[in-house]
Design a protein around this motif. Structure first.
Motif, mmCIF file in Angstrom:
data_model
loop_
_atom_site.group_PDB
_atom_site.id
_atom_site.type_symbol
_atom_site.label_atom_id
_atom_site.label_comp_id
_atom_site.label_asym_id
_atom_site.label_seq_id
_atom_site.Cartn_x
_atom_site.Cartn_y
_atom_site.Cartn_z
ATOM 1 N N ALA A 414 0.826 -1.211 0.000
ATOM 2 C CA ALA A 414 0.000 0.000 0.000
ATOM 3 C C ALA A 414 0.859 1.259 0.000
ATOM 4 C CB ALA A 414 -0.945 -0.015 1.197
ATOM 5 N N VAL A 415 1.877 1.315 0.878
ATOM 6 C CA VAL A 415 2.677 2.544 0.956
ATOM 7 C C VAL A 415 3.583 2.692 -0.261
ATOM 8 C CG1 VAL A 415 2.559 2.590 3.479
ATOM 9 C CG2 VAL A 415 4.536 1.510 2.370
ATOM 10 N N LEU A 416 3.974 1.589 -0.892
ATOM 11 C CA LEU A 416 4.762 1.690 -2.123
ATOM 12 C C LEU A 416 3.939 2.321 -3.243
ATOM 13 C CD1 LEU A 416 6.691 -1.708 -2.155
ATOM 14 C CD2 LEU A 416 7.698 0.587 -1.994
ATOM 15 N N ASN A 417 2.662 1.973 -3.305
ATOM 16 C CA ASN A 417 1.795 2.599 -4.304
ATOM 17 C C ASN A 417 1.504 4.056 -3.969
ATOM 18 O OD1 ASN A 417 1.442 0.343 -6.002
ATOM 19 N ND2 ASN A 417 -0.230 -0.448 -4.760
ATOM 20 N N MET A 418 1.349 4.351 -2.669
ATOM 21 C CA MET A 418 0.976 5.697 -2.252
ATOM 22 C C MET A 418 2.151 6.669 -2.309
ATOM 23 S SD MET A 418 -1.348 4.503 1.021
ATOM 24 C CE MET A 418 -1.738 6.131 1.651
ATOM 25 N N ARG A 419 3.328 6.222 -1.818
ATOM 26 C CA ARG A 419 4.480 7.122 -1.720
ATOM 27 C C ARG A 419 5.767 6.418 -2.155
ATOM 28 N NH1 ARG A 419 4.667 11.579 1.409
ATOM 29 N NH2 ARG A 419 6.679 11.782 0.354
ATOM 30 N N PRO A 420 5.873 6.005 -3.395
ATOM 31 C CA PRO A 420 7.085 5.316 -3.836
ATOM 32 C C PRO A 420 8.327 6.188 -3.763
ATOM 33 C CG PRO A 420 5.731 5.935 -5.721
ATOM 34 C CD PRO A 420 4.908 6.207 -4.499
ATOM 35 N N ASP A 421 8.140 7.506 -3.736
ATOM 36 C CA ASP A 421 9.262 8.438 -3.668
ATOM 37 C C ASP A 421 9.923 8.481 -2.303
ATOM 38 O OD1 ASP A 421 6.669 9.663 -2.849
ATOM 39 O OD2 ASP A 421 7.973 11.334 -2.286
ATOM 40 N N LEU A 422 9.261 7.911 -1.296
ATOM 41 C CA LEU A 422 9.705 8.095 0.084
ATOM 42 C C LEU A 422 10.743 7.065 0.521
ATOM 43 C CD1 LEU A 422 9.103 9.968 2.496
ATOM 44 C CD2 LEU A 422 7.262 8.406 3.169
ATOM 45 N N PHE A 423 10.896 5.994 -0.249
ATOM 46 C CA PHE A 423 11.703 4.867 0.206
ATOM 47 C C PHE A 423 12.742 4.476 -0.843
ATOM 48 C CE2 PHE A 423 7.185 4.329 1.394
ATOM 49 C CZ PHE A 423 7.288 4.692 2.732
ATOM 50 N N LYS A 424 13.864 3.972 -0.369
ATOM 51 C CA LYS A 424 14.917 3.486 -1.263
ATOM 52 C C LYS A 424 14.709 2.017 -1.619
ATOM 53 C CE LYS A 424 18.913 3.762 -3.421
ATOM 54 N NZ LYS A 424 19.091 4.625 -4.612
ATOM 55 N N ALA A 425 14.253 1.219 -0.651
ATOM 56 C CA ALA A 425 14.071 -0.210 -0.880
ATOM 57 C C ALA A 425 12.986 -0.733 0.052
ATOM 58 C CB ALA A 425 15.373 -0.974 -0.649
ATOM 59 N N ALA A 426 12.327 -1.818 -0.376
ATOM 60 C CA ALA A 426 11.253 -2.413 0.421
ATOM 61 C C ALA A 426 11.338 -3.927 0.335
ATOM 62 C CB ALA A 426 9.895 -1.938 -0.070
ATOM 63 N N VAL A 427 11.069 -4.584 1.472
ATOM 64 C CA VAL A 427 10.983 -6.045 1.531
ATOM 65 C C VAL A 427 9.578 -6.400 1.987
ATOM 66 C CG1 VAL A 427 11.900 -8.158 2.544
ATOM 67 C CG2 VAL A 427 13.438 -6.226 2.080
ATOM 68 N N ALA A 428 8.850 -7.111 1.128
ATOM 69 C CA ALA A 428 7.481 -7.531 1.439
ATOM 70 C C ALA A 428 7.470 -9.051 1.577
ATOM 71 C CB ALA A 428 6.516 -7.080 0.342
ATOM 72 N N GLY A 429 7.378 -9.533 2.824
ATOM 73 C CA GLY A 429 7.411 -10.965 3.078
ATOM 74 C C GLY A 429 6.010 -11.558 3.065
ATOM 75 N N VAL A 430 5.833 -12.665 2.333
ATOM 76 C CA VAL A 430 4.533 -13.338 2.182
ATOM 77 C C VAL A 430 3.376 -12.334 2.246
ATOM 78 C CG1 VAL A 430 5.310 -15.613 2.927
ATOM 79 C CG2 VAL A 430 4.581 -13.992 4.653
ATOM 80 N N PRO A 431 3.366 -11.342 1.366
ATOM 81 C CA PRO A 431 2.456 -10.199 1.530
ATOM 82 C C PRO A 431 1.028 -10.487 1.077
ATOM 83 C CG PRO A 431 3.762 -9.917 -0.456
ATOM 84 C CD PRO A 431 4.265 -11.170 0.202
ATOM 85 N N PHE A 432 0.095 -10.016 1.878
ATOM 86 C CA PHE A 432 -1.341 -10.109 1.579
ATOM 87 C C PHE A 432 -1.685 -8.913 0.686
ATOM 88 C CE2 PHE A 432 -5.768 -9.247 3.425
ATOM 89 C CZ PHE A 432 -6.395 -10.079 2.504
ATOM 90 N N VAL A 433 -1.479 -9.069 -0.616
ATOM 91 C CA VAL A 433 -1.540 -7.915 -1.521
ATOM 92 C C VAL A 433 -2.728 -7.940 -2.483
ATOM 93 C CG1 VAL A 433 0.872 -7.185 -1.466
ATOM 94 C CG2 VAL A 433 0.208 -9.120 -2.910
ATOM 95 N N ASP A 434 -3.410 -9.073 -2.595
ATOM 96 C CA ASP A 434 -4.578 -9.148 -3.478
ATOM 97 C C ASP A 434 -5.838 -9.192 -2.624
ATOM 98 O OD1 ASP A 434 -5.997 -9.224 -5.796
ATOM 99 O OD2 ASP A 434 -5.552 -11.310 -6.298
ATOM 100 N N VAL A 435 -6.023 -8.152 -1.838
ATOM 101 C CA VAL A 435 -7.036 -8.127 -0.786
ATOM 102 C C VAL A 435 -8.441 -8.348 -1.350
ATOM 103 C CG1 VAL A 435 -8.025 -6.757 1.084
ATOM 104 C CG2 VAL A 435 -5.583 -6.555 0.547
ATOM 105 N N LEU A 436 -8.769 -7.633 -2.369
ATOM 106 C CA LEU A 436 -10.139 -7.660 -2.886
ATOM 107 C C LEU A 436 -10.506 -9.033 -3.447
ATOM 108 C CD1 LEU A 436 -12.557 -5.792 -3.199
ATOM 109 C CD2 LEU A 436 -11.723 -5.196 -5.470
ATOM 110 N N THR A 437 -9.662 -9.575 -4.304
ATOM 111 C CA THR A 437 -9.956 -10.875 -4.910
ATOM 112 C C THR A 437 -10.059 -11.966 -3.853
ATOM 113 O OG1 THR A 437 -8.780 -10.208 -6.909
ATOM 114 C CG2 THR A 437 -9.173 -12.552 -6.618
ATOM 115 N N THR A 438 -9.131 -11.962 -2.896
ATOM 116 C CA THR A 438 -9.136 -12.975 -1.840
ATOM 117 C C THR A 438 -10.389 -12.878 -0.984
ATOM 118 O OG1 THR A 438 -6.724 -13.074 -1.782
ATOM 119 C CG2 THR A 438 -7.892 -13.811 0.181
#
Length: 561
Positions: A414-438
């Motif tokens: 969510a924050v990568l989509n909202m503010r990608p400019d704010l971070f240098k790198a991100a690690v998303a472990g086993v991420p719950f990212v397809d909220v709506l479909t699931t």
């Protein structure tokens, strides 16, 4: 078992959280009877001859509790209760007195309890607390009373009550509800009770002396608080002897290794019984822990726990940082010790935990303000913490890396989509990212039980709100930071297809040349591979990715691991 002659243990070899239970003779090591298959890890002895266990339905929801007689076939076991509401799941625990087993059926907002009378060799469950929408209860036993922690919309931080065994409807308030103090756990003893609470975001533990088991109970008076030394820390109850005056607890902070203390509830004296050894020349005096607050977009103050090595950090904005967040399910991400973390900290990193809304650190309302139609508070809180740290010279955008797992992986997306400019790198472990479909598919694990956390998208209001933040649905043509996404092939909580779909969408749309790595463990589930060294290898892979993203020299030794 109560006599100590037999041991029952649950084993999961795939990571899919479907267990097989074995019983062995403690002296000979020989197996007793046939294993119990396809069950949860919840097992308890009901006397020396019986085990109680829980099985799951086809969406892996714990829905049936069973009584098993040793030596008999599993097919002959007695079903004590079947929970047919697919938003509820079963749990099991024994009282500290070992006189009763409690079977709880609960959703995110409601729970009710049955009990099994062990000394009387009961083969049927009796109702302790009724099912009332919005009332959440947990229970234990001492003497002539059950002790019940009870939460409702009115008593949102819980109250502690007692009721006689022979009249469970007659309750006496022992600890009333308090707006600023959340009751988290209680531990009963023959003559005392230890109450674990949270106040101002920090755990606390208070012990009270109880009247004799045959005497009337009343409000708890004259409690003695246990003192802790760090500005931010973690405290949890450890198994203790019911007939003792000593309560055992776990303590750590981000710079204090895991420690086990015995606290004498009569004298108020704590004795350190064990502290984990940390290799690599670790010296606690080299490190600083702080507790700071960031203002959210609505003015709410968000606590943060901070760790750094004082002889390596300049605090002028030039230091690299790893910021961690979770913020769901009322789970408290307390600042515990993790040895592998010092592989980064000893290279000059500042490590920060953002205790954002959706977690439980600041009480029940902290959770309520970060779920359902308020879920976006979780994401904006995290962004506010990042901006606060940058403004106060803890780091810069060019040195800020972020990390989160599972629902914390949703936070990352969510924050990568909202503010990608704010971070240098991100690690998303086993991420719950397809909220709506699931959440639209009730045939897969966890969905039905999760509607009270995220909302039911079959209802229009929730559908459009969830779609507005669901990471897969909000990837767009823009520059993103360096990203590492992990998955587990056998994960029953977040199916590997979710992070794979997220990565595919990023590869299709993102407009940068930054790293985008997808790593799927083929022999693991939600909680990564088992074994201490395997987990260290996973941490090493994550940290190597972060160092590469920052252009720092990769590690040449593993002394800090």
């Amino acid at each position: 078992m109560p006599s100590g002659k037999l041991v029952a243990y649950a084993e999961d070899t795939k990571g899919d959280e479907i267990y097989t239970v074995y019983v062995i003779d403690a002296e000979s090591g020989q197996y007793v009877g046939q294993p119990l298959k396809a069950i949860t890890s919840d097992i308890e002895w009901a006397g020396d001859d019986n085990l109680v266990y829980i099985t799951m339905d086809n969406i892996l929801r714990p829905d049936k509790v069973w009584l098993h007689k040793l030596g008999s076939d599993q097919s002959d076991d007695t079903c004590l209760y079947h929970e047919k509401d697919d938003t509820f799941s079963l749990g099991l625990h024994a009282s500290e007195s070992k006189q009763y087993l409690f079977v709880g059926s609960g959703s995110k907002n409601t729970s009710f309890i049955f009990y099994l009378d062990i000394p009387n060799q009961s083969k049927e469950l009796a109702v302790l607390t009724p099912r009332i929408d919005g009332i959440d209860t947990t229970a234990s036993h001492r003497g002539n009373h059950f002790y019940i922690t009870r939460r409702s919309e009115e008593f949102y931080n819980s109250e502690l009550v007692a009721c006689p065994l022979n009249n469970v409807a007659e309750t006496t308030v022992l600890l009333p509800h308090r707006e600023s103090v959340k009751i988290q756990d209680v531990q009963l003893f023959e003559n005392h009770i230890a109450v674990y609470e949270r106040e101002n975001g920090l755990p606390k533990a208070t012990v009270y002396r109880l009247p004799g088991t045959g005497e009337a109970v009343g409000q708890l008076q004259g409690g003695r608080a246990i003192d802790f030394i760090d500005p931010a820390y973690a405290v949890e109850p450890e198994p203790s002897q019911f007939h003792s005056n000593v309560v055992r607890f776990y303590y750590s902070s981000m710079r204090t290794p895991p420690s086990i203390f015995d606290y004498d509830m009569d004298t108020g004296v704590s004795v350190l019984k064990k502290i984990d050894t940390v290799l690599g020349g670790f010296d606690v005096s080299n490190y600083v822990t702080e507790r700071k607050w960031a203002a959210a977009s609505d003015g709410t103050q968000i606590p943060m726990s901070i760790l750094y090595r004082k002889d390596m950090v300049k605090l002028d904005g030039s230091d690299p940082m790893l910021l961690y967040g979770y913020g769901s399910y009322e789970i408290c991400i307390d600042p515990t010790f993790r040895g592998s973390r010092f592989s980064l900290v000893d290279r000059g990193f500042i490590y920060v935990i953002a205790h954002i809304r959706g977690g439980g650190e600041m009480g029940r309302n902290w959770y309520e303000d970060g779920k359902l139609l308020k879920k976006k508070n979780t994401f904006t809180d995290f962004i506010a913490c990042a901006e606060h740290l940058i403004e106060n010279k803890y780091c810069t955008k060019e040195k800020l890396c972020i990390n989160g797992r599972s629902a914390g992986g949703l936070l990352m997306g969510a924050v990568l989509n909202m503010r990608p400019d704010l971070f240098k790198a991100a690690v998303a472990g086993v991420p719950f990212v397809d909220v709506l479909t699931t959440m639209l598919d009730p045939t897969i694990p966890l969905t039905t039980a999760e509607w009270e956390e995220w909302g039911d998208p079959r209802k229009e209001e929730y559908y459009y709100y969830m779609k507005s933040y669901s990471p897969v649905d909000n990837v767009k043509a823009q520059n993103y930071p360096h990203i590492l996404v992990t998955a587990g092939l056998n994960d029953p909580r977040v199916m590997y297809s979710e992070p794979a779909k997220f990565v595919a969408k990023l590869r299709e749309l993102k407009t940068d040349d930054n790293l985008l790595l997808f790593k799927c463990e083929l022999g693991a589930g939600h909680f990564s591979k088992s074994g201490r060294f395997e987990k260290l290898r996973e941490d090493a892979f994550t940290y190597a990715f972060i160092l590469k993203a920052l252009g720092m020299t990769p590690p040449t030794t593993a002394s800090s691991l």
